[in-house]
Design an enzyme around this catalytic site. Sequence first.
Site, PDB file in Angstrom:
ATOM      1  N   THR A  35      72.789 -46.059  28.734  1.00 48.89           N
ATOM      2  CA  THR A  35      73.193 -44.681  29.094  1.00 48.89           C
ATOM      3  C   THR A  35      74.676 -44.632  29.453  1.00 48.89           C
ATOM      4  O   THR A  35      75.265 -43.552  29.462  1.00 48.89           O
ATOM      5  CB  THR A  35      72.372 -44.122  30.277  1.00 48.89           C
ATOM      6  OG1 THR A  35      72.503 -45.009  31.385  1.00 48.89           O
ATOM      7  CG2 THR A  35      70.911 -43.949  29.930  1.00 48.89           C
ATOM      8  N   TYR A 141      59.335 -44.892  39.015  1.00 52.04           N
ATOM      9  CA  TYR A 141      60.751 -45.172  39.331  1.00 52.04           C
ATOM     10  C   TYR A 141      60.919 -45.473  40.822  1.00 52.04           C
ATOM     11  O   TYR A 141      61.548 -46.467  41.199  1.00 52.04           O
ATOM     12  CB  TYR A 141      61.603 -43.962  38.918  1.00 52.04           C
ATOM     13  CG  TYR A 141      63.016 -43.976  39.455  1.00 52.04           C
ATOM     14  CD1 TYR A 141      63.987 -44.802  38.902  1.00 52.04           C
ATOM     15  CD2 TYR A 141      63.383 -43.154  40.532  1.00 52.04           C
ATOM     16  CE1 TYR A 141      65.292 -44.808  39.394  1.00 52.04           C
ATOM     17  CE2 TYR A 141      64.674 -43.149  41.026  1.00 52.04           C
ATOM     18  CZ  TYR A 141      65.629 -43.984  40.458  1.00 52.04           C
ATOM     19  OH  TYR A 141      66.909 -43.981  40.955  1.00 52.04           O
TER      20      TYR A 141
END
Length: 312
Positions: A35, A141
């Site tokens: 990313t 997460y």
Amino acid sequence: MKVLVTGGAGFIGSNIVDRLIDEGYDVVVADDLSTGKEENVNAKAVFYKMDIQDPQLEAVFRSEKPDYVCHQAAQKDVRFSVADPVSDARINILGTINILQNCIKYKVKKVVFASTGGAIYGEQDVFPAPETHPARPISPYGVTKLTAEHYMYYYRAVYGLDYVSLRYSNVYGPRQDPHGEAGVVAIFIHKMLDEQEPVINGDGEQTRDFVYVGDVAEANILAITNDAAENIFNIGTGVEVSINRIFNSLKEIIQPSVEEKHGPPQPGEQRRSVIDCTRAREILHWEPKISLMDGLKMTCEYFSARRPAHSR
Ligand SMILES: NC(=O)c1ccc[n+]([C@@H]2O[C@H](COP(=O)([O-])OP(=O)(O)OC[C@H]3O[C@@H](n4cnc5c(N)ncnc54)[C@H](O)[C@@H]3O)[C@@H](O)[C@H]2O)c1
């Protein structure tokens, strides 16, 4: 002193790298560019395009011998973690263990870890939540970040590896990705600069704690240098800000004529999130210096200056 910054091509990591270099540190970056962007990496840093899960990471430790590791690399998309918890855990848990094993082998002095105040506490009992609030993550997460903290506790107890875990609230500022699912500030700024209407999910009265990325970089510097026995710190502002307020502040800065448009609420979205940063203030001598309005203005200026000339 040399610092290895994992994820140093990303939004927060690259801002930390710039700050470390300004402070006179030697900096090495390991990032797989999944990313992040190579153009974010400061030209004075040594860059390795490397996955933190890769056994070859050891070669970076062997040749660079960092004194400190600032571990920012992660799969940070909560929705991806729900859709593919196995991949999420591989990156965020196994990748972190790979780093910690190398820290022991190559005698790193301290690890500073990017944790989360938003996803670790889950639905809060008290507002703002202190570090002692029960950790009840409601996403894979959040579970991986809490698990990484447990591993760091273990490595310190058994091998003496010092660590600091910084539980960030919602970070915003220059280089934030406006194309992802998270990052409401960057998403709204891009829409408004393109003269489109951003969509506010639900009634917009859901709240978050927005902290400017420069303040987060400062917290990382202090975490490296501070030798307090405390290991876990919330890094936010302690101020609850609604999404409607973010919208209205950006409207004031960028496009006063934009209409307020609401869409359906996101299923499962947390209603309120805000963290108490008293511990960081007292022990790290850190506090957020940038006001929300100043931070939003600096972020708007950053994105505005990088738009293609024809759309300015
Ligand atoms: N942005 C926020 O509001 C926020 C809040 C709490 C915690 N965090 C944490 O802060 C850290 C930085 O987040 P960010 O917002 O800058 O995200 P980001 O996606 O911009 O940065 C993450 C970086 O890690 C790199 N990366 C991802 N997987 C990797 C892998 N397997 N090996 C090597 N590099 C890899 C990416 O390429 C990217 O450069 C993350 O650990 C995130 O979980 C962010």
